[in-house]
Design an enzyme around this catalytic site. Structure first.
Site, PDB file in Angstrom:
ATOM      1  CG  HIS A 112      26.757  38.638  47.226  1.00 21.06           C
ATOM      2  ND1 HIS A 112      27.036  37.811  46.168  1.00 21.06           N
ATOM      3  CD2 HIS A 112      25.426  38.503  47.467  1.00 21.06           C
ATOM      4  CE1 HIS A 112      25.916  37.216  45.774  1.00 21.06           C
ATOM      5  NE2 HIS A 112      24.927  37.614  46.548  1.00 21.06           N
ATOM      6  CG  ASP A 188      28.705  44.450  45.438  1.00 18.86           C
ATOM      7  OD1 ASP A 188      27.648  44.943  44.998  1.00 18.86           O
ATOM      8  OD2 ASP A 188      28.785  43.283  45.868  1.00 18.86           O
ATOM      9  CE  LYS A 214      21.052  42.086  44.205  1.00 19.07           C
ATOM     10  NZ  LYS A 214      20.393  40.896  44.720  1.00 19.07           N
TER      11      LYS A 214
HETATM   12  C1  PLP Z   1      26.036  43.084  47.908  1.00 18.80           C
HETATM   13  C2  PLP Z   1      25.713  42.185  46.750  1.00 18.80           C
HETATM   14  N1  PLP Z   1      26.631  41.968  45.817  1.00 18.80           N
HETATM   15  C3  PLP Z   1      26.403  41.189  44.753  1.00 18.80           C
HETATM   16  C4  PLP Z   1      25.193  40.566  44.589  1.00 18.80           C
HETATM   17  C5  PLP Z   1      24.957  39.726  43.382  1.00 18.80           C
HETATM   18  O1  PLP Z   1      23.913  40.294  42.655  1.00 18.80           O
HETATM   19  P1  PLP Z   1      23.313  39.521  41.399  1.00 18.80           P
HETATM   20  O2  PLP Z   1      22.785  38.221  41.929  1.00 18.80           O
HETATM   21  O3  PLP Z   1      22.246  40.421  40.907  1.00 18.80           O
HETATM   22  O4  PLP Z   1      24.423  39.315  40.461  1.00 18.80           O
HETATM   23  C6  PLP Z   1      24.195  40.738  45.539  1.00 18.80           C
HETATM   24  C7  PLP Z   1      22.917  40.026  45.436  1.00 18.80           C
HETATM   25  O5  PLP Z   1      22.197  39.863  46.380  1.00 18.80           O
HETATM   26  C8  PLP Z   1      24.459  41.584  46.641  1.00 18.80           C
HETATM   27  O6  PLP Z   1      23.526  41.801  47.568  1.00 18.80           O
END
Ligand code: PLP
Length: 394
Positions: A112, A188, A214
């Site tokens: 991400h 992550d 989430k």
């Molecule tokens: C694998 C992963 N990493 C990081 C994030 C970022 O999360 P946030 O938007 O809650 O900071 C997400 C959000 O969808 C994610 O799915």
């Protein structure tokens, strides 16, 4: 003991529509909504400041929630810091490590953007950032990662489960490789902590980042768990100090050191309740339920003409995130039709994973259905029927 079949009634939105966008923000059960409202109604006050009864009560609840979250990930021995989201947690590590020119970071193109951009920016400070590629299912090969890690590598930063393809990475094995070279492992866990039993000791990670919204918790909540509190705090200000003079300051002990400013008190209390809810059901049960639904969805979509499904087929190698495209149709159009015609909410686009989408040759990304404990086999069948209907337009 609460069963997964009983849980649906707890989610006010679950009956009105088919919600399959939990990888972005999950639905929230009444228990969490109630815990947040109770704070605002009955004991709304700041935490860790002052001595009046409301602040003492709020502080106790806040710390109880922190302990519960730490227990949920087996992280009692480390430091559990409340942040705003996974993005903030990753940035706190990137900004809090003392980098030297020539240090190396290894990450992947399956990340991400939140676990990629903070590392890419370090190049401006002379840090070498190596981005390894996954296979076509989005899976990382530990030998490929091993080839990228050397004794100058300070950090390996990888997602545990892909938000775009659902692939579950062999992070434990990769962690061992990182540690052999004296590097740390950042995981992550935005998509794994809500859906898999995750234990930081078993995983062997040094940092774990995830988001409360989430995993049934309030939006704007995240966690940075760290094995050793050796990061410099990214934010300075109220609440994170022991003493201050006109010349300087002494930081407070962790976790307060990393929580400058008034935290999202209701959010932490709600997240603690969310974790309690998941514990009542049991993460093994959540995993089993989702694996069952995911298998049904993956097989059903794979059997449709004009539909291509992405990510690993094996249930052990994936979570309930299923990405697909319909020949000749823009993913946003498919998502619009699913909403308008069938009341099904899915995500479409690049899922904040542009390098991965380019790697797979997907110019407009995918349609992504992401499942959680409140979804049912009937809902999966509704989605399959609606997608089949859409393929008739091709
Ligand atoms: C694998 C992963 N990493 C990081 C994030 C970022 O999360 P946030 O938007 O809650 O900071 C997400 C959000 O969808 C994610 O799915």
């Amino acid at each position: 003991m609460r069963g997964i079949k009983d849980c649906r009634a707890d989610f006010p939105l679950a009956g009105d529509l088919v919600y399959m966008d939990s990888a972005s923000v999950s639905l929230c059960p009444e228990q969490v909504i109630g815990a947040v409202a109770e704070y605002d109604r009955r004991y709304r006050a700041n935490v860790g400041r002052g001595v009046h009864r409301l602040t003492r009560f709020a502080s106790q609840r806040f710390e109880d929630a922190r302990a519960r979250v730490a227990g949920f990930i087996g992280g009692q021995a480390g430091v559990t810091v409340l942040t705003a989201n996974t993005t903030a947690s990753v940035n706190m590590v990137a900004g809090g490590m003392r980098w030297r020119s020539g240090d190396r970071v290894v990450t992947s193109s399956a990340e991400h953007h939140s676990n990629l951009l903070p590392w890419l920016r370090l190049r401006e400070r002379g840090v070498e950032v190596e981005v390894v590629a996954p296979d076509p299912d989005g899976l990382l090969d530990p030998t490929v990662v091993a080839a990228a890690v050397d004794d100058r590598t300070r950090l390996v930063a990888l997602t545990h489960a892909s938000n775009a393809l659902g692939s579950v990475q062999p992070v434990r094995e990769i962690g061992r490789i990182a540690h052999e070279h004296g590097a740390r492992l950042l995981v992550d866990g935005a998509q794994s902590v809500p859906h898999l039993p995750v234990d930081v000791e078993r995983l062997g990670c040094d940092y774990l980042c995830f988001s409360g919204h989430k995993m049934l918790g309030p939006t704007g909540t995240g966690i940075l768990w760290m094995r050793e509190p050796d990061l410099d705090p990214l934010f300075l200000g109220g609440g994170m100090i022991e003493t201050v003079t006109s010349d300087g300051y002494t930081p407070a002990a962790p976790p307060a050191r990393y929580e400058a400013g008034t935290p999202h008190v209701a959010g932490m209390i709600g997240l603690g309740r969310a974790v309690g809810y998941l514990e009542e059901i049991g993460m093994d049960e959540v995993r089993r339920h989702e694996a069952h639904l995911t298998g049904r969805l993956f097989a059903g979509l794979s059997g449709l003409d004009h539909v291509t499904v992405f990510g690993p087929e094996s249930p052990e190698k994936r979570i309930g995130v299923v990405s697909f495209v319909v020949d000749g149709m823009h993913p946003h159009d498919v998502a619009h039709i699913l909403d308008e015609a069938a009341g099904i909410m899915v995500r479409s686009g690049e899922h904040c994973c542009m390098p991965l989408m380019r790697h797979l040759g997907l110019a407009h990304g995918t349609v992504r259905a992401s499942l959680y404990l409140y979804n049912t086999a009937e809902e999966v069948d509704l989605l399959l029927a609606a997608v089949e209907e859409i393929t008739r337009m091709v």
